[in-house]
Write a protein that holds these residues in place. Structure first.
Motif, PDB file in Angstrom:
ATOM      1  N   THR A 148       0.840  -1.194   0.000  1.00  0.00           N
ATOM      2  CA  THR A 148       0.000   0.000   0.000  1.00  0.00           C
ATOM      3  C   THR A 148       0.873   1.242   0.000  1.00  0.00           C
ATOM      4  OG1 THR A 148      -1.791  -1.121   1.201  1.00  0.00           O
ATOM      5  CG2 THR A 148      -1.752   1.287   1.320  1.00  0.00           C
ATOM      6  N   ALA A 149       0.447   2.257  -0.734  1.00  0.00           N
ATOM      7  CA  ALA A 149       1.117   3.552  -0.725  1.00  0.00           C
ATOM      8  C   ALA A 149       0.144   4.610  -0.224  1.00  0.00           C
ATOM      9  CB  ALA A 149       1.619   3.922  -2.115  1.00  0.00           C
ATOM     10  N   LEU A 150       0.620   5.463   0.652  1.00  0.00           N
ATOM     11  CA  LEU A 150      -0.164   6.580   1.179  1.00  0.00           C
ATOM     12  C   LEU A 150       0.454   7.868   0.663  1.00  0.00           C
ATOM     13  CD1 LEU A 150      -2.490   7.302   3.214  1.00  0.00           C
ATOM     14  CD2 LEU A 150      -0.684   7.629   4.919  1.00  0.00           C
ATOM     15  N   LEU A 151      -0.317   8.622  -0.115  1.00  0.00           N
ATOM     16  CA  LEU A 151       0.161   9.848  -0.741  1.00  0.00           C
ATOM     17  C   LEU A 151      -0.525  11.030  -0.076  1.00  0.00           C
ATOM     18  CD1 LEU A 151      -0.155   8.694  -4.477  1.00  0.00           C
ATOM     19  CD2 LEU A 151       1.635   8.143  -2.809  1.00  0.00           C
ATOM     20  N   ILE A 152       0.271  11.963   0.445  1.00  0.00           N
ATOM     21  CA  ILE A 152      -0.242  13.129   1.160  1.00  0.00           C
ATOM     22  C   ILE A 152       0.350  14.373   0.508  1.00  0.00           C
ATOM     23  CG2 ILE A 152      -0.486  14.232   3.418  1.00  0.00           C
ATOM     24  CD1 ILE A 152       0.423  11.469   4.606  1.00  0.00           C
ATOM     25  N   ASP A 153      -0.522  15.234   0.004  1.00  0.00           N
ATOM     26  CA  ASP A 153      -0.017  16.414  -0.701  1.00  0.00           C
ATOM     27  C   ASP A 153      -1.126  17.427  -0.863  1.00  0.00           C
ATOM     28  OD1 ASP A 153       2.186  17.713  -2.047  1.00  0.00           O
ATOM     29  OD2 ASP A 153       2.790  15.732  -2.742  1.00  0.00           O
ATOM     30  N   TYR A 154      -0.756  18.637  -1.267  1.00  0.00           N
ATOM     31  CA  TYR A 154      -1.790  19.620  -1.591  1.00  0.00           C
ATOM     32  C   TYR A 154      -2.068  19.540  -3.084  1.00  0.00           C
ATOM     33  CZ  TYR A 154       2.387  22.531  -2.450  1.00  0.00           C
ATOM     34  OH  TYR A 154       3.609  23.011  -2.861  1.00  0.00           O
TER      35      TYR A 154
ATOM     36  N   ARG B 122      -9.783  14.706   2.903  1.00  0.00           N
ATOM     37  CA  ARG B 122      -9.077  15.862   3.452  1.00  0.00           C
ATOM     38  C   ARG B 122      -8.172  15.412   4.596  1.00  0.00           C
ATOM     39  NH1 ARG B 122     -14.254  17.746   2.202  1.00  0.00           N
ATOM     40  NH2 ARG B 122     -14.290  19.638   0.907  1.00  0.00           N
ATOM     41  N   GLN B 123      -7.002  16.022   4.686  1.00  0.00           N
ATOM     42  CA  GLN B 123      -6.061  15.647   5.738  1.00  0.00           C
ATOM     43  C   GLN B 123      -6.677  15.808   7.123  1.00  0.00           C
ATOM     44  OE1 GLN B 123      -1.683  16.662   5.791  1.00  0.00           O
ATOM     45  NE2 GLN B 123      -2.333  18.006   7.447  1.00  0.00           N
ATOM     46  N   GLY B 124      -7.416  16.897   7.329  1.00  0.00           N
ATOM     47  CA  GLY B 124      -7.994  17.144   8.644  1.00  0.00           C
ATOM     48  C   GLY B 124      -8.921  16.031   9.078  1.00  0.00           C
TER      49      GLY B 124
ATOM     50  N   LEU C 298      -2.725  21.356  11.689  1.00  0.00           N
ATOM     51  CA  LEU C 298      -2.786  20.176  10.820  1.00  0.00           C
ATOM     52  C   LEU C 298      -4.198  19.801  10.400  1.00  0.00           C
ATOM     53  CD1 LEU C 298      -0.209  17.798  12.558  1.00  0.00           C
ATOM     54  CD2 LEU C 298       0.138  19.183  10.507  1.00  0.00           C
ATOM     55  N   ILE C 299      -5.203  20.120  11.228  1.00  0.00           N
ATOM     56  CA  ILE C 299      -6.537  19.578  10.967  1.00  0.00           C
ATOM     57  C   ILE C 299      -7.595  20.613  10.635  1.00  0.00           C
ATOM     58  CG2 ILE C 299      -6.077  17.575  12.421  1.00  0.00           C
ATOM     59  CD1 ILE C 299      -7.877  18.805  14.570  1.00  0.00           C
ATOM     60  N   GLU C 300      -7.364  21.886  10.931  1.00  0.00           N
ATOM     61  CA  GLU C 300      -8.392  22.887  10.642  1.00  0.00           C
ATOM     62  C   GLU C 300      -8.679  22.935   9.145  1.00  0.00           C
ATOM     63  OE1 GLU C 300     -10.480  24.911  12.579  1.00  0.00           O
ATOM     64  OE2 GLU C 300      -9.823  23.330  13.926  1.00  0.00           O
TER      65      GLU C 300
ATOM     66  N   GLY D  93      -5.413  21.230   7.008  1.00  0.00           N
ATOM     67  CA  GLY D  93      -6.490  20.250   7.067  1.00  0.00           C
ATOM     68  C   GLY D  93      -7.369  20.259   5.843  1.00  0.00           C
ATOM     69  N   GLU D  94      -7.484  21.407   5.194  1.00  0.00           N
ATOM     70  CA  GLU D  94      -8.274  21.547   3.966  1.00  0.00           C
ATOM     71  C   GLU D  94      -7.406  21.464   2.719  1.00  0.00           C
ATOM     72  OE1 GLU D  94     -11.484  22.185   1.392  1.00  0.00           O
ATOM     73  OE2 GLU D  94     -11.535  21.847   3.553  1.00  0.00           O
ATOM     74  N   LEU D  95      -6.257  22.116   2.741  1.00  0.00           N
ATOM     75  CA  LEU D  95      -5.409  22.187   1.552  1.00  0.00           C
ATOM     76  C   LEU D  95      -4.834  20.832   1.170  1.00  0.00           C
ATOM     77  CD1 LEU D  95      -3.421  25.467   2.308  1.00  0.00           C
ATOM     78  CD2 LEU D  95      -5.186  25.169   0.574  1.00  0.00           C
ATOM     79  N   PHE D  96      -4.478  20.032   2.175  1.00  0.00           N
ATOM     80  CA  PHE D  96      -3.820  18.758   1.910  1.00  0.00           C
ATOM     81  C   PHE D  96      -4.843  17.640   1.788  1.00  0.00           C
ATOM     82  CE2 PHE D  96      -0.251  21.233   2.988  1.00  0.00           C
ATOM     83  CZ  PHE D  96       0.885  20.580   2.536  1.00  0.00           C
TER      84      PHE D  96
END
Length: 364
Positions: A228-234, A290-292, A325-327, A334-337
């Motif tokens: 599994t790959a987890l990709l986190i980005d904006y 969403r990251q948040g 991180l979560i807002e 939290g929204e952008l990512f």
């Protein structure tokens, strides 16, 4: 000794204008090879540097994935572009809560920057785990399942840019202004591009050829080895018109044509391209999220309360970091990512991210 900007200028004088993709590639190669860009003294800050909880939760998330995979006795932990190594260090510490998972982990970092490799060695020097570094995916072992995390990795891969001109697509390039010193944008010859919508004159389209190539290699490896790959980005869900190329220097936005090789260059990630590549390779796709919301579902607020009780003098700092991180207003991470996971596990719900069934990414 000539500055890096002068070297780019000489290249243009000798060979003519260069594509935006090549400009980005050259600038980023020099940028990351020559500095530690992170933190207050650098140009930007990433989530693992903001709070230890981020890496801890990612580590425990992968522990659950490992369990869903049948708890193999050996599994590769791979981080792409690991910065200072903070995320991996925090994840490894948290993984000790699941001793069999921690024991199974074999740590591999994909990093090209000698400066950042040194920082990673310092960060992970006290880890009980041996760490192996790689320049590319190709040198990773291929005889064990694999867990891949890529936090703010794909946004730093160069993109091609195209602009409509006279009803045709032309590739955007960078040449010299009339003063023969400063850089300016221009256009190459026309190229044929297939898009579902007819764009208006002057419309700009970004095409992440480098990201698609990298994602292809990553997906084929996941399919072959399982994992599994987890990709986190904006970024954004689907292809869209618009210029997202941006430059950061000392935490401030600057002109992308200034401070060549001294400022961080990034673009927003189009997750639909990455998801389509993974799906074509036979992987299941999960997200977007969403990251948040993802971090909330993994228990970031509970973990913050635990840390605050253990260190009451630091409670305000702990809660402020978590809020960053979560807002989910438009200016916060939290929204952008966004979160996208791709996996050899089929028809399995992954923690915090719903499986995507319809092939069209939406943000949930």
């Amino acid at each position: 000794m000539k500055s890096f900007s002068d070297q780019i200028r000489d290249l243009i004088i000798l060979n003519g204008p260069i594509s935006v993709e090549r400009y980005m590639g050259l600038c980023l190669e020099h940028y990351y090879a020559s500095r530690d860009p992170l933190g207050a003294a650098g140009d930007f800050t990433t989530a693992p540097e903001i709070s230890q909880i981020f890496g801890e939760l990612i580590g425990l998330w992968f522990a659950e994935i490992w369990s869903l995979m049948g708890a193999p006795q050996r599994v590769l932990w791979v981080e792409l572009g690991p910065g200072r190594g903070t995320l991996t260090a925090d994840a490894l510490r948290a993984s000790q809560l699941v001793p069999a998972f921690h024991e199974a982990l074999e740590v591999h970092l994909v990093e090209t920057s000698p400066v950042l490799r040194e920082k990673q060695q310092q960060t992970l020097g006290t880890s009980q785990k041996k760490v192996v570094w790689h320049e590319t995916l190709e040198s990773l072992p291929d005889d064990a399942p694999i867990l891949i995390v890529a936090n703010e990795f794909f946004d730093a891969l160069p993109v091609q840019q195209y602009v409509t001109d006279g009803g045709q697509w032309r590739q955007r390039c960078i040449g010299l202004a009339e003063d023969n010193h400063s850089f300016r944008f221009g256009l190459f010859k026309s190229e044929q591009i297939n898009m579902p919508l007819k764009p208006e004159e002057g419309q700009l389209l970004e095409y992440p050829a480098a990201s698609i190539s990298y994602m292809t290699d990553l997906s084929l490896r996941l399919k072959k080895q399982s994992g599994t790959a987890l990709l986190i980005d904006y970024g954004y869900a689907a292809p869209a018109y618009g210029d997202s190329l941006q430059a950061l220097y000392r935490h401030q936005f600057v002109d992308v044509l200034e401070r060549a090789g001294e400022a961080d260059l990034t673009t927003h990630v189009c997750f639909q391209y990455l998801a389509s590549v993974a799906r074509h390779a036979g992987l299941s796709v999960h997200g977007l999220a969403r990251q948040g919301e993802f971090l909330r579902q993994l228990g970031i607020e509970v973990r913050a309360s635990m840390l605050a009780k253990a260190a009451p003098d630091e409670a305000d700092n702990i809660y402020r970091a978590v809020e960053r991180l979560i807002e989910t207003d438009s200016q916060n991470m939290g929204e952008l990512f966004k979160i996208l996971a791709v996996s050899s596990l089929t028809n399995e719900e992954l923690p915090g991210i719903a499986i995507n069934q319809n092939g069209i990414l939406t943000i949930v």
